[in-house]
Design a protein around this motif. Structure first.
Motif, PDB file in Angstrom:
ATOM      1  N   ALA A  41       0.838  -1.209   0.000  1.00 51.70           N
ATOM      2  CA  ALA A  41       0.000   0.000   0.000  1.00 51.70           C
ATOM      3  C   ALA A  41       0.873   1.260   0.000  1.00 51.70           C
ATOM      4  CB  ALA A  41      -0.940  -0.010   1.207  1.00 51.70           C
ATOM      5  N   TRP A  78       2.268   1.775  -3.532  1.00 49.60           N
ATOM      6  CA  TRP A  78       1.302   2.317  -4.490  1.00 49.60           C
ATOM      7  C   TRP A  78       0.988   3.788  -4.226  1.00 49.60           C
ATOM      8  CZ3 TRP A  78       2.143   0.000  -8.448  1.00 49.60           C
ATOM      9  CH2 TRP A  78       2.176  -1.386  -8.554  1.00 49.60           C
ATOM     10  N   GLN A  79       1.327   4.286  -3.044  1.00 51.90           N
ATOM     11  CA  GLN A  79       1.216   5.721  -2.779  1.00 51.90           C
ATOM     12  C   GLN A  79       2.357   6.484  -3.448  1.00 51.90           C
ATOM     13  OE1 GLN A  79      -1.148   7.465  -0.835  1.00 51.90           O
ATOM     14  NE2 GLN A  79      -2.293   5.562  -0.943  1.00 51.90           N
TER      15      GLN A  79
END
Length: 171
Positions: A44, A47-48
């Motif tokens: 996560a 993907w930021q």
């Protein structure tokens, strides 16, 4: 989210590739405790930071494997038979899998780095780069392969290596 600089990625890869592959080999044989819980958190974060459409290196340098379901779905999208689709776009590789006949992928729009068949793309593409699969050690070999092509995989391995080192120090 930052645009991917492929030149910078290649320089970092040249420096860290051996170390990161060694880390993946170790995690494949003896996974760190809780790595399966840590991986989705790190994915996560990755993907930021990574904008795939600024890169598309996977589409430029790799080919997906087309499953029977992929072939039916994509051929229908083009109003073709599966055989006609395979004849026009694919070939069999050394593993007897259906793959793209050329690179970069014929479905990549080179101006936008977008897939022209995104809605019906192969399952291999939809899941790429397979960052947060359930059992890390079962995908470590995939990460080793993708490390050479995918800045998101590179960043994930970098972050996991750092976190695992930190967890080991705090034992």
């Amino acid at each position: 989210m930052l645009a991917v600089n492929l030149r910078s990625f290649k320089r970092k890869l040249a420096i860290h590739r051996k170390t990161y592959r060694s880390f993946l080999n170790k995690m494949e044989k003896t996974p760190a405790p809780k790595i399966d819980q840590l991986t989705p958190i790190v994915a996560a974060e990755v993907w930021q930071q990574v904008d795939c459409t600024s890169c598309a290196n996977c589409c430029k340098k790799m080919t997906p494997t087309f499953t029977a379901k992929d072939l039916k779905r994509i051929a229908a999208h083009f109003n073709q038979t599966v055989d006609a689709f395979k004849e026009q776009w694919l070939l069999k590789d050394k593993n007897n899998d259906w793959v793209n006949v050329k690179q970069p992928c014929q479905f990549l729009n080179k101006q936008t780095n977008m897939c022209s068949i995104y809605e019906v793309r192969p399952a291999d593409c939809a899941g790429f780069p397979h960052l947060s699969k359930k059992k890390f050690e079962e995908y470590a070999h995939v990460h080793k392969q993708n490390l050479d092509y995918c800045p998101a995989t590179f960043l994930m391995v970098q972050k996991l290596k750092d976190r695992v080192a930190t967890l080991t120090l705090h034992k």
